[in-house]
Structures are given as C-alpha cells and as structure tokens.
Design an enzyme around this catalytic site. Structure first.
Site, PDB file in Angstrom:
ATOM      1  N   ALA A  14      50.316  30.382  47.595  1.00 32.93           N
ATOM      2  CA  ALA A  14      51.223  29.378  48.146  1.00 32.93           C
ATOM      3  C   ALA A  14      52.337  29.040  47.151  1.00 32.93           C
ATOM      4  CB  ALA A  14      50.433  28.124  48.517  1.00 32.93           C
ATOM      5  N   GLU A  33      51.266  27.327  35.628  1.00 30.91           N
ATOM      6  CA  GLU A  33      49.948  27.822  36.019  1.00 30.91           C
ATOM      7  C   GLU A  33      48.950  27.582  34.890  1.00 30.91           C
ATOM      8  OE1 GLU A  33      48.142  29.308  38.559  1.00 30.91           O
ATOM      9  OE2 GLU A  33      46.529  29.595  37.092  1.00 30.91           O
ATOM     10  N   ARG A 107      43.509  40.770  47.179  1.00 28.10           N
ATOM     11  CA  ARG A 107      44.199  39.546  46.753  1.00 28.10           C
ATOM     12  C   ARG A 107      45.019  39.794  45.485  1.00 28.10           C
ATOM     13  NH1 ARG A 107      43.713  35.283  43.273  1.00 28.10           N
ATOM     14  NH2 ARG A 107      44.325  33.231  44.081  1.00 28.10           N
ATOM     15  N   TYR A 216      36.232  45.799  55.161  1.00 25.28           N
ATOM     16  CA  TYR A 216      37.429  46.571  55.515  1.00 25.28           C
ATOM     17  C   TYR A 216      37.970  47.266  54.267  1.00 25.28           C
ATOM     18  CZ  TYR A 216      39.672  42.068  54.154  1.00 25.28           C
ATOM     19  OH  TYR A 216      40.046  40.907  53.513  1.00 25.28           O
ATOM     20  N   ASP A 296      46.243  25.383  49.734  1.00 24.81           N
ATOM     21  CA  ASP A 296      44.908  24.780  49.706  1.00 24.81           C
ATOM     22  C   ASP A 296      44.924  23.357  49.145  1.00 24.81           C
ATOM     23  OD1 ASP A 296      43.850  27.076  50.739  1.00 24.81           O
ATOM     24  OD2 ASP A 296      42.512  27.507  49.058  1.00 24.81           O
TER      25      ASP A 296
END
Ligand SMILES: Cc1cc2nc3c(=O)[nH]c(=O)nc-3n(C[C@H](O)[C@H](O)[C@H](O)COP(=O)(O)OP(=O)(O)OC[C@H]3O[C@@H](n4cnc5c(N)ncnc54)[C@H](O)[C@@H]3O)c2cc1C
Length: 389
Positions: A14, A33, A107, A216, A296
């Site tokens: 995000a 971060e 990810r 997957y 989130d």
C-alpha cells in the site's frame, strides 16, 4: 501544493503504491520503513483485475506481464478424492470482461517491482531502518519521531504501516487486532522435476471441514506456492514467518489427496511458515488532522477473498489521484477517504463471510451458487485509476 512534504510510513504494497501514485501526480513523497533492508518475505498474492488496473496506473503493466502468472482456470476440489467440484475459467476472460488480467505473483516480486519503480523516479524516496513512533503538529507542520530518535518535519503523514499500525495507535489510541480463529501455513516448492500431476489443475483450492488448502504457480511456473488454512481456538505466537515442521503440517493434511500431501512432503522445511490471521472491525474515520491511514493500517482483512493487497493498491492509487486533484491537503485527504472508505470496509466484512465458501462440512455436495465470491459481488469491476475522486 506540489511541493508539500508527504511522509508515507511503511514500504509495503500500500505504501509503495501510494508513493508511486503520488510521484505520478507530481509529488515527491518520502517513504519511511522500519526494516533495515527490503528482503524476500512472504509467498503468493493474487492480483485481481481491480488491482491489475491499479498497478498498470502506476506504470507496472510490463513488469506484471514478465513476472506474474496468468492462471488458465481456478478449481475448487474435494480434499480427499481430488475431484474438481467447480472450475472458474480465467486466462483471457478477465481481460475481455474487465480490461485487465487476473494474475498470481510472489509477494517479493511485486514488492521488488514497486520499490524499484519508486526509486527509479526518485532515488531518495525510500528511507529504511526508520520505525515510526509518534507525531505532533507544530508551527512548521507535523514532526515525526522515529524509534531511533531521529525526527523529521513534514506537512502530511500517510500511515501505511500494516495491521499493527503505530500510526493508527498514535491517532486513535491502542486497540489490538482481533485473532479470528484462523491460522495459515504457507510454503514454496520448486516445481523442478516434480510430476505435472501434482499441479493439475495449476490453480486450485481443496476444501474440507474447517480446513482449506490453496495452491498456484508463481515465478513463471517454476515455483509452487501453497497456503493452507485451519481453525484454531487460541494463538500466542507473533509474526509473519514462524517456522513450521513438516510433521506439524502432515498432522493437519497428511491424509488428504496426494496432490496436497505429496506437495507438503516435497516442501523444504526452511520455506514453510505459519502466521495467525487477525483483523479489526471497520474504522469509521481514517483521517485525523493531516494524518491518514491506508492499506492494512486502515482495514486489515482476512485473506479468504484474496483482497488484502488489492485494497491497499487501490487505496494507494486513489490517494495519489486525490492529491493531484486538490488545492489543499485537507481537500485531498477528504477526497481520498470519501472515495475509499465504504468499499474497503465492505470488503473487510465480506472477507469474514467468505471463509465459509472455502471450508465445507460436506465437500462432495458443495454448491458454489450458494456462495458469494469476490467476483460475484462485483469487486473486479472497479478501476482505481479512473473512479471519481
Ligand atoms: C513480512 C510480510 C509478509 C507477508 N506475507 C504475506 C503472504 O505470504 N501472503 C499474503 O497474502 N499476505 C502477506 N502479507 C500481507 C500482505 O502483504 C498485506 O496484507 C497487504 O499487502 C496489505 O499491504 P500493506 O502495505 O497495507 O501492509 P504490509 O504489507 O503489512 O506492509 C506494512 C509495512 O509497514 C512496515 N512497518 C510496520 N510498522 C512500521 C513502523 N512503525 N514504522 C515504519 N514502517 C513500519 C512493515 O515493515 C511493512 O513493510 C505479508 C506482510 C508482511 C509485512
């Protein structure tokens, strides 16, 4: 307006999407971060057409084509017999219907694409090893204090620091996320010379009473990603990456169809982790003064619709567009929250109910028409790059 100092807290999906969208709209955000480096964490994520549109808006269309997989179909299967109970065709169909593909991706690959693009536009846009602690309004705007005692002044703070958001706590006081009674296991297995039968069909979820096993392909089909869900009454371990033994996984899934149990046996133990699934009730207000939340931090949700990352990506795109369309910070924050809150909170609530679709007391009599999924409630029809802000 274009020279305002925008601090984004958290370089997840995000926060990085917000940074890219702000850059595209002429701003120069700085992302702070807490991690000292951006590493390879996490496993697979689904990118449904609504989030594909968002990633294309921030300039990642070509990267997605190169690094993400387009599944031909997705199956719901019986956990013991392996029988396909329902199959949803994907491939070109989402592109024909919604103008964007349905992808599956690691990810870490998506994270790498987002951060590389942001740094290519502005090499100084990412500051690592800075954990947000608190912020206060001053005559010069807002002063942020980090846990390493560094201080930074800015004009607006965007809290994109995930489910345990320190920005949210600073705004609204402490309130722990709720344990939802679900635990997830994730693993990555190199496809290598494993039999093709193990991944037939290539994308599917095996359903059982109170459990489900999804798998997957990612990394151009070279890696099999799996995520398995079980219900638990309590939980006391913290983190995204708690190591798991093969024995623990086989206790849960050892008597399942070989396409599940053999995959678990082929998974290297250092590539299997577990984490508890938490969420929070919908938040009535995302913005306080010149501090707002996204991803989130604003709306952590269960993964049963595969929409957590998608909602953060949509938020990020819309936030950048809201700033681009506004004359003041207050106007931008109000446009952003008005455009996003109802949809994200709706998906949060729907994601709780979606668990029942993927776990069934009687899988052989499973009837998909009784369940609403993310596509049937219309979520794929949204394009964050064009919705009114
Ligand atoms: C390490 C990790 C692994 C994950 N693995 C998976 C997975 O395998 N499958 C899946 O479906 N979902 C996974 N997720 C969750 C998924 O990525 C998110 O639910 C979704 O993408 C929403 O993204 P977000 O940017 O809002 O939050 P997140 O992806 O959680 O990103 C939040 C960012 O903020 C940083 N941060 C936190 N606190 C502070 C602070 N005080 N100051 C500064 N920065 C801070 C975090 O380090 C992180 O980089 C993972 C998340 C993380 C953080």
């Amino acid at each position: 307006m274009k020279d305002i100092r925008i601090a984004v807290i958290g370089a997840g999906m995000a926060g990085l999407t917000a940074a890219l969208s702000l850059q595209k709209n002429g701003f120069k955000p700085v992302v702070y971060e807490l991690a000292p480096q951006l590493g390879e964490v996490g496993a697979g994520l689904t990118i449904s057409p609504n989030s594909t549109h968002g990633l294309e808006y921030v300039g990642l269309a070509e990267d997605l084509k190169k690094r993400a997989n387009v599944p031909e179909a997705q199956a719901i299967m019986h956990y013991q017999t392996g029988e396909i109970l329902v199959e949803t065709k994907r491939g070109e169909i989402p592109f024909q219907k919604y103008g964007a593909y349905y992808y599956q991706i690691h990810r870490a690959d998506l994270h790498d694409m987002l951060s590389a693009k942001a740094k290519a536009t502005d090499p100084n846009c990412l500051v690592l090893d800075h954990a947000f602690s608190s912020c206060v309004e001053t005559d010069d705007g807002i002063e942020i204090t980090f846990t390493n005692c560094n201080k930074v002044s800015c004009d607006v703070v965007i809290g994109a620091d995930g489910i345990r958001s320190a920005v949210r706590t600073d705004m609204f006081g402490p309130e722990d996320p709720k344990f939802t009674g679900n635990v997830a296991y994730r693993g990555l297995v190199n496809k290598g010379d494993l039999s093709d039968d193990l991944v037939t069909p290539p994308s599917g979820v095996a359903i059982a009473p109170r459990k489900a096993f999804t798998r997957y392909l990612v990394r151009n089909g070279s890696v099999i990603n799996f995520v398995a869900f079980v219900r638990r009454d309590g939980w006391d371990e913290e983190g995204w990456s708690i190591p798991v033994t093969q024995e623990e996984l086989l206790e849960e899934f050892g008597d399942w169809h070989p396409r599940v149990s053999d995959l678990i046996k082929a998974a290297p133990e250092d590539k299997v982790f577990k984490w508890a699934l938490y969420d929070r009730d919908p938040l009535e207000q995302w913005t306080k003064g010149r501090v707002t939340l996204l991803g989130d931090a604003a709306h952590p949700m269960l993964p049963f619709m595969g929409m957590g990352a998608a909602m953060g990506i949509e938020d990020g795109v819309v936030l950048g567009r809201a700033f681009g369309a506004s004359d003041t910070i207050d106007e931008a924050l109000s446009r952003y929250e008005a455009a996003r809150k109802e949809r994200a909170n709706y998906v949060l609530v729907k994601s709780r109910a979606a668990r029942e679709r993927l776990q069934s007391d009687n899988p052989s009599e499973y009837d998909d028409s009784k369940h609403k999924n993310e596509e049937s409630i219309g979520l794929f029809e949204y394009n964050p790059g064009t919705v009114p802000v």
